[in-house]
Design a protein around this motif. Structure first.
Motif, PDB file in Angstrom:
ATOM      1  N   GLY A  97       0.815  -1.210   0.000  1.00  0.00           N
ATOM      2  CA  GLY A  97       0.000   0.000   0.000  1.00  0.00           C
ATOM      3  C   GLY A  97       0.844   1.252   0.000  1.00  0.00           C
ATOM      4  N   THR A  98       0.178   2.365   0.282  1.00  0.00           N
ATOM      5  CA  THR A  98       0.797   3.685   0.305  1.00  0.00           C
ATOM      6  C   THR A  98       0.641   4.280   1.689  1.00  0.00           C
ATOM      7  OG1 THR A  98       0.357   4.017  -2.051  1.00  0.00           O
ATOM      8  CG2 THR A  98       0.738   5.995  -0.730  1.00  0.00           C
ATOM      9  N   TYR A  99       1.727   4.831   2.197  1.00  0.00           N
ATOM     10  CA  TYR A  99       1.770   5.361   3.562  1.00  0.00           C
ATOM     11  C   TYR A  99       2.492   6.706   3.569  1.00  0.00           C
ATOM     12  CZ  TYR A  99       0.867   0.454   4.476  1.00  0.00           C
ATOM     13  OH  TYR A  99       0.324  -0.814   4.472  1.00  0.00           O
ATOM     14  N   ASP A 100       2.110   7.582   4.484  1.00  0.00           N
ATOM     15  CA  ASP A 100       2.933   8.751   4.761  1.00  0.00           C
ATOM     16  C   ASP A 100       4.065   8.287   5.658  1.00  0.00           C
ATOM     17  OD1 ASP A 100       1.437  10.481   3.233  1.00  0.00           O
ATOM     18  OD2 ASP A 100       0.566  11.573   4.928  1.00  0.00           O
ATOM     19  N   LEU A 101       5.273   8.772   5.383  1.00  0.00           N
ATOM     20  CA  LEU A 101       6.441   8.381   6.144  1.00  0.00           C
ATOM     21  C   LEU A 101       6.883   9.572   7.000  1.00  0.00           C
ATOM     22  CD1 LEU A 101       9.353   6.240   4.988  1.00  0.00           C
ATOM     23  CD2 LEU A 101       9.861   8.379   6.112  1.00  0.00           C
ATOM     24  N   PHE A 102       6.880   9.369   8.288  1.00  0.00           N
ATOM     25  CA  PHE A 102       7.337  10.377   9.240  1.00  0.00           C
ATOM     26  C   PHE A 102       8.490   9.794  10.030  1.00  0.00           C
ATOM     27  CE2 PHE A 102       2.767  11.198   8.687  1.00  0.00           C
ATOM     28  CZ  PHE A 102       2.773  12.538   8.351  1.00  0.00           C
ATOM     29  N   THR A 103       9.235  10.651  10.704  1.00  0.00           N
ATOM     30  CA  THR A 103      10.281  10.191  11.601  1.00  0.00           C
ATOM     31  C   THR A 103      10.249  11.020  12.878  1.00  0.00           C
ATOM     32  OG1 THR A 103      11.874  11.637  10.495  1.00  0.00           O
ATOM     33  CG2 THR A 103      11.874   9.326   9.834  1.00  0.00           C
ATOM     34  N   ILE A 104      10.828  10.457  13.916  1.00  0.00           N
ATOM     35  CA  ILE A 104      11.085  11.201  15.148  1.00  0.00           C
ATOM     36  C   ILE A 104      12.591  11.114  15.363  1.00  0.00           C
ATOM     37  CG2 ILE A 104      10.655  11.435  17.616  1.00  0.00           C
ATOM     38  CD1 ILE A 104       7.971   9.976  17.172  1.00  0.00           C
ATOM     39  N   PRO A 105      13.314  12.167  14.982  1.00  0.00           N
ATOM     40  CA  PRO A 105      14.769  12.155  15.146  1.00  0.00           C
ATOM     41  C   PRO A 105      15.181  12.378  16.599  1.00  0.00           C
ATOM     42  CG  PRO A 105      14.063  13.774  13.490  1.00  0.00           C
ATOM     43  CD  PRO A 105      12.849  13.323  14.230  1.00  0.00           C
ATOM     44  N   THR A 106      16.267  11.755  16.983  1.00  0.00           N
ATOM     45  CA  THR A 106      16.948  12.059  18.246  1.00  0.00           C
ATOM     46  C   THR A 106      18.437  12.097  17.917  1.00  0.00           C
ATOM     47  OG1 THR A 106      17.359   9.802  19.008  1.00  0.00           O
ATOM     48  CG2 THR A 106      15.197  10.744  19.536  1.00  0.00           C
ATOM     49  N   ASP A 107      19.242  12.365  18.889  1.00  0.00           N
ATOM     50  CA  ASP A 107      20.680  12.406  18.668  1.00  0.00           C
ATOM     51  C   ASP A 107      21.242  11.006  18.426  1.00  0.00           C
ATOM     52  OD1 ASP A 107      23.107  13.736  18.389  1.00  0.00           O
ATOM     53  OD2 ASP A 107      23.625  13.446  20.503  1.00  0.00           O
ATOM     54  N   GLY A 108      20.489   9.967  18.803  1.00  0.00           N
ATOM     55  CA  GLY A 108      20.939   8.588  18.615  1.00  0.00           C
ATOM     56  C   GLY A 108      20.029   7.839  17.665  1.00  0.00           C
ATOM     57  N   ASP A 109      19.052   7.137  18.212  1.00  0.00           N
ATOM     58  CA  ASP A 109      18.116   6.360  17.394  1.00  0.00           C
ATOM     59  C   ASP A 109      16.984   7.241  16.868  1.00  0.00           C
ATOM     60  OD1 ASP A 109      19.581   4.100  17.949  1.00  0.00           O
ATOM     61  OD2 ASP A 109      18.260   3.408  19.545  1.00  0.00           O
ATOM     62  N   TRP A 110      16.469   6.848  15.711  1.00  0.00           N
ATOM     63  CA  TRP A 110      15.310   7.524  15.115  1.00  0.00           C
ATOM     64  C   TRP A 110      14.150   6.538  15.067  1.00  0.00           C
ATOM     65  CZ3 TRP A 110      15.820  11.245  10.447  1.00  0.00           C
ATOM     66  CH2 TRP A 110      16.764  12.231  10.723  1.00  0.00           C
ATOM     67  N   THR A 111      12.942   7.045  15.222  1.00  0.00           N
ATOM     68  CA  THR A 111      11.738   6.254  15.005  1.00  0.00           C
ATOM     69  C   THR A 111      11.233   6.563  13.601  1.00  0.00           C
ATOM     70  OG1 THR A 111      11.177   6.362  17.347  1.00  0.00           O
ATOM     71  CG2 THR A 111       9.396   5.765  15.830  1.00  0.00           C
ATOM     72  N   VAL A 112      11.050   5.516  12.798  1.00  0.00           N
ATOM     73  CA  VAL A 112      10.507   5.654  11.448  1.00  0.00           C
ATOM     74  C   VAL A 112       9.056   5.207  11.515  1.00  0.00           C
ATOM     75  CG1 VAL A 112      10.721   4.971   9.029  1.00  0.00           C
ATOM     76  CG2 VAL A 112      12.780   5.172  10.458  1.00  0.00           C
TER      77      VAL A 112
END
Length: 181
Positions: A97-112
């Protein structure tokens, strides 16, 4: 004189109406559109449609892009991630399917984040993260952010045949892996 004024006003209205209906040339935006696509192992087509902001000497991480907050992962409309078949991303299943892709950046790990809300109620694409609704998330994965091999002025996505998706901007690179489910 009144006729001349009325005629000038009517002409202005017609020109405004016509120019308002003309389609926007998105390639002329400061953050132009781009697409990354590849058919990965197993025949799955992966496509990412996004806009490419530039660094322009700005402090990106923890500045222009705040740490710990949902980011549209690009500019203008939300970044769109499309897959032609079910996949796993970092070992977690995502339906075709089709999704909007967002992230939550941090100085270490990122949430995709893969979010199912790709259109506004009026049918237009979502814009930025302004209309982001967490309850529409279908998948979240956490991946490390690393230093990129070279500085990237314009934010860029790549998709490798091996399913490695890379986001590069400034001095950062964030990778996640897509595989056929």
């Amino acid at each position: 004189m009144k006729k001349l004024l009325l005629l000038a006003l009517a002409g202005t209205f017609v020109v405004s109406a016509v120019s308002a209906q003309a389609p926007e040339d998105k390639s002329k935006r400061p953050s132009p559109p781009a697409t990354a696509m590849e058919t990965i192992h197993g025949g799955v087509h992966v496509q990412i449609d996004y806009s490419q902001p530039s660094v322009k000497g700005r402090t990106l991480w923890g500045g222009l892009v705040p740490y710990g907050q949902v980011w549209r992962t690009g500019a203008n409309e939300a970044t769109v991630f499309t897959i032609s078949a079910p996949v796993t991303i970092e070992g977690k299943t995502l339906a075709a399917g089709t999704y909007d892709l967002f992230t939550i950046p941090t100085d270490g790990d990122w949430t995709v984040i893969f979010n199912s809300e790709t259109k506004l109620p009026n049918g237009k694409p979502t814009w930025g993260a302004y209309t982001y609704h967490q309850d529409k998330d279908v998948l979240r994965v956490t991946v490390p952010a690393g230093k990129s091999a070279s500085f990237t002025e314009r934010m860029t996505f790549t998709v490798g045949k091996d399913g490695k998706v890379s986001l590069m901007w400034g001095d950062k690179q964030v990778d996640f892996h897509v595989a056929k489910a």
